[in-house]
Design an enzyme around this catalytic site. Structure first.
Site, PDB file in Angstrom:
ATOM      1  N   LYS A   1     -67.192 -15.365 -45.544  1.00  0.00           N
ATOM      2  CA  LYS A   1     -66.189 -14.548 -46.261  1.00  0.00           C
ATOM      3  C   LYS A   1     -66.132 -14.939 -47.733  1.00  0.00           C
ATOM      4  O   LYS A   1     -66.137 -14.088 -48.615  1.00  0.00           O
ATOM      5  CB  LYS A   1     -64.772 -14.760 -45.682  1.00  0.00           C
ATOM      6  CG  LYS A   1     -64.593 -14.328 -44.255  1.00  0.00           C
ATOM      7  CD  LYS A   1     -63.125 -14.412 -43.834  1.00  0.00           C
ATOM      8  CE  LYS A   1     -62.535 -15.797 -43.807  1.00  0.00           C
ATOM      9  NZ  LYS A   1     -63.012 -16.687 -42.769  1.00  0.00           N
TER      10      LYS A   1
ATOM     11  N   ARG B   1     -54.291 -13.397 -40.678  1.00  0.00           N
ATOM     12  CA  ARG B   1     -54.957 -14.204 -39.654  1.00  0.00           C
ATOM     13  C   ARG B   1     -54.268 -14.098 -38.307  1.00  0.00           C
ATOM     14  O   ARG B   1     -54.674 -14.754 -37.357  1.00  0.00           O
ATOM     15  CB  ARG B   1     -54.960 -15.657 -40.097  1.00  0.00           C
ATOM     16  CG  ARG B   1     -56.327 -16.117 -40.579  1.00  0.00           C
ATOM     17  CD  ARG B   1     -56.184 -17.538 -41.009  1.00  0.00           C
ATOM     18  NE  ARG B   1     -57.342 -18.358 -40.941  1.00  0.00           N
ATOM     19  CZ  ARG B   1     -58.045 -18.712 -42.004  1.00  0.00           C
ATOM     20  NH1 ARG B   1     -57.781 -18.197 -43.180  1.00  0.00           N
ATOM     21  NH2 ARG B   1     -59.010 -19.570 -41.884  1.00  0.00           N
TER      22      ARG B   1
ATOM     23  N   ARG C   1     -71.871 -27.128 -45.251  1.00  0.00           N
ATOM     24  CA  ARG C   1     -71.271 -26.361 -46.352  1.00  0.00           C
ATOM     25  C   ARG C   1     -70.773 -27.235 -47.510  1.00  0.00           C
ATOM     26  O   ARG C   1     -70.138 -28.248 -47.306  1.00  0.00           O
ATOM     27  CB  ARG C   1     -70.094 -25.578 -45.771  1.00  0.00           C
ATOM     28  CG  ARG C   1     -69.357 -24.728 -46.743  1.00  0.00           C
ATOM     29  CD  ARG C   1     -68.674 -23.621 -46.052  1.00  0.00           C
ATOM     30  NE  ARG C   1     -67.403 -24.000 -45.459  1.00  0.00           N
ATOM     31  CZ  ARG C   1     -66.539 -23.107 -44.981  1.00  0.00           C
ATOM     32  NH1 ARG C   1     -66.836 -21.819 -45.008  1.00  0.00           N
ATOM     33  NH2 ARG C   1     -65.420 -23.506 -44.459  1.00  0.00           N
TER      34      ARG C   1
ATOM     35  N   ARG D   1     -65.378 -29.644 -47.867  1.00  0.00           N
ATOM     36  CA  ARG D   1     -63.983 -29.502 -47.464  1.00  0.00           C
ATOM     37  C   ARG D   1     -63.635 -30.509 -46.379  1.00  0.00           C
ATOM     38  O   ARG D   1     -64.442 -30.789 -45.508  1.00  0.00           O
ATOM     39  CB  ARG D   1     -63.751 -28.085 -46.931  1.00  0.00           C
ATOM     40  CG  ARG D   1     -63.519 -27.092 -48.023  1.00  0.00           C
ATOM     41  CD  ARG D   1     -63.508 -25.688 -47.514  1.00  0.00           C
ATOM     42  NE  ARG D   1     -62.695 -25.487 -46.320  1.00  0.00           N
ATOM     43  CZ  ARG D   1     -62.371 -24.281 -45.844  1.00  0.00           C
ATOM     44  NH1 ARG D   1     -62.806 -23.203 -46.458  1.00  0.00           N
ATOM     45  NH2 ARG D   1     -61.644 -24.160 -44.764  1.00  0.00           N
TER      46      ARG D   1
ATOM     47  N   ARG E   1     -60.562 -24.764 -35.287  1.00  0.00           N
ATOM     48  CA  ARG E   1     -60.442 -23.551 -36.114  1.00  0.00           C
ATOM     49  C   ARG E   1     -61.023 -22.357 -35.375  1.00  0.00           C
ATOM     50  O   ARG E   1     -60.486 -21.249 -35.456  1.00  0.00           O
ATOM     51  CB  ARG E   1     -61.170 -23.754 -37.464  1.00  0.00           C
ATOM     52  CG  ARG E   1     -60.370 -24.648 -38.402  1.00  0.00           C
ATOM     53  CD  ARG E   1     -61.237 -25.261 -39.463  1.00  0.00           C
ATOM     54  NE  ARG E   1     -61.692 -24.329 -40.456  1.00  0.00           N
ATOM     55  CZ  ARG E   1     -62.716 -24.566 -41.269  1.00  0.00           C
ATOM     56  NH1 ARG E   1     -63.391 -25.696 -41.195  1.00  0.00           N
ATOM     57  NH2 ARG E   1     -63.060 -23.679 -42.167  1.00  0.00           N
TER      58      ARG E   1
HETATM   59  P1  AMP Z   1     -59.751 -21.059 -44.982  1.00  0.00           P
HETATM   60  O1  AMP Z   1     -60.114 -21.600 -46.308  1.00  0.00           O
HETATM   61  O2  AMP Z   1     -59.470 -19.594 -45.020  1.00  0.00           O
HETATM   62  O3  AMP Z   1     -60.719 -21.439 -43.897  1.00  0.00           O
HETATM   63  O4  AMP Z   1     -58.343 -21.754 -44.575  1.00  0.00           O
HETATM   64  C1  AMP Z   1     -58.235 -23.158 -44.444  1.00  0.00           C
HETATM   65  C2  AMP Z   1     -56.936 -23.497 -43.679  1.00  0.00           C
HETATM   66  O5  AMP Z   1     -55.809 -22.984 -44.415  1.00  0.00           O
HETATM   67  C3  AMP Z   1     -56.814 -22.868 -42.295  1.00  0.00           C
HETATM   68  O6  AMP Z   1     -57.457 -23.638 -41.290  1.00  0.00           O
HETATM   69  C4  AMP Z   1     -55.296 -22.830 -42.118  1.00  0.00           C
HETATM   70  O7  AMP Z   1     -54.791 -24.126 -41.819  1.00  0.00           O
HETATM   71  C5  AMP Z   1     -54.829 -22.475 -43.537  1.00  0.00           C
HETATM   72  N1  AMP Z   1     -54.755 -21.010 -43.739  1.00  0.00           N
HETATM   73  C6  AMP Z   1     -55.514 -20.251 -44.571  1.00  0.00           C
HETATM   74  N2  AMP Z   1     -55.167 -18.952 -44.528  1.00  0.00           N
HETATM   75  C7  AMP Z   1     -54.142 -18.880 -43.637  1.00  0.00           C
HETATM   76  C8  AMP Z   1     -53.347 -17.815 -43.127  1.00  0.00           C
HETATM   77  N3  AMP Z   1     -53.520 -16.544 -43.524  1.00  0.00           N
HETATM   78  N4  AMP Z   1     -52.392 -18.125 -42.211  1.00  0.00           N
HETATM   79  C9  AMP Z   1     -52.182 -19.374 -41.799  1.00  0.00           C
HETATM   80  N5  AMP Z   1     -52.904 -20.436 -42.224  1.00  0.00           N
HETATM   81  C10 AMP Z   1     -53.877 -20.200 -43.135  1.00  0.00           C
END
Ligand code: AMP
Length: 219
Positions: free
Chosen positions: A14, A89, A124, A159, A170
């Protein structure tokens, strides 16, 4: 301009697609994950309270997500179109997005098998400055100089949640909470499904979706 949502499991690309869209169309990329990580890095009160939860791969509470998103949108330039990356999400976030004055044109699902996701996640690396993504497990995604961004020369970072155990959490969270969101947008007849592992092919299809030249049933 169009507003789109990218929905996909962790590691599906993404962020990569979003950066390519920003470069080509100058759209506004809203990554809730990046906004939350900024809070954590700055060690704000909010950031401190999020750190543990994010490290385990569980979703942050909806109320916090809504606050973060609304405060970001207040000062943002939405005129070039928006890419929502990692939001919504779950169903309640999708309903919240519906209640805002932002018309969503397409929800794009990147369908990638779990085995590929895992190997991508574990290799990554990201540029903290320009957000370009790299991957040490794939020849064509390595930076020219190890751990240095090709575009801006910054040192690449991994990360904290890109580990095997957190990936499993996740992925499970994605299956249980995020996958139902696909049905939500399918019912609105704006869901597009892209099943490809090639980032340029995926990108070309996203561009066609934005240009309205790819029929729903055509993918
Ligand atoms: P990402 O970078 O999108 O993979 O997000 C990393 C982490 O941020 C996720 O594992 C969640 O803990 C939190 N997170 C990101 N976006 C959301 C969302 N829309 N709702 C809830 N938690 C989120």
């Amino acid at each position: 301009m169009k507003n789109i949502i990218l929905i996909a499991p962790p590691g599906a690309g993404k962020g990569t697609q979003a950066s390519m869209l920003v470069e080509k169309l100058n759209m506004l990329h809203i990554s809730i994950g990046d906004l939350l990580r900024n809070e954590v890095n700055k060690q704000t009160e909010l950031g401190k309270s999020l750190e543990v939860r994010m490290q385990t791969g569980k979703l942050v509470d909806d109320e916090i997500i809504f606050e973060v998103l609304k405060s970001y949108l207040k000062d943002a330039d939405l005129s070039k179109g928006i890419i929502f990356d990692g939001f919504p999400r779950n169903i309640s976030q999708a309903q919240m997005l519906d209640s805002l004055d932002i018309k969503i044109d397409s929800a794009i699902y990147l369908d990638v098998p779990k085995s590929v996701l895992e190997s991508r996640i574990l290799g990554r690396k990201t540029c903290p400055n320009c957000k370009t993504g790299y991957n040490s497990n794939f020849e064509n995604m390595k930076p020219k100089v190890e751990d240095i961004c090709d575009k801006c020369g910054s040192k690449l970072i991994t990360r904290q949640d890109d580990t095997k155990d957190v990936f499993e959490n996740r992925y499970e969270t994605y299956i249980n909470e995020t996958q139902p969101v696909l049905e939500f947008y399918k019912n609105k007849q704006i869901l597009f499904n892209i099943k490809s592992l090639d980032k340029d092919e995926i990108f070309n299809n996203i561009i066609k979706i934005i240009d309205n030249t790819l029929p729903l049933e055509g993918i």
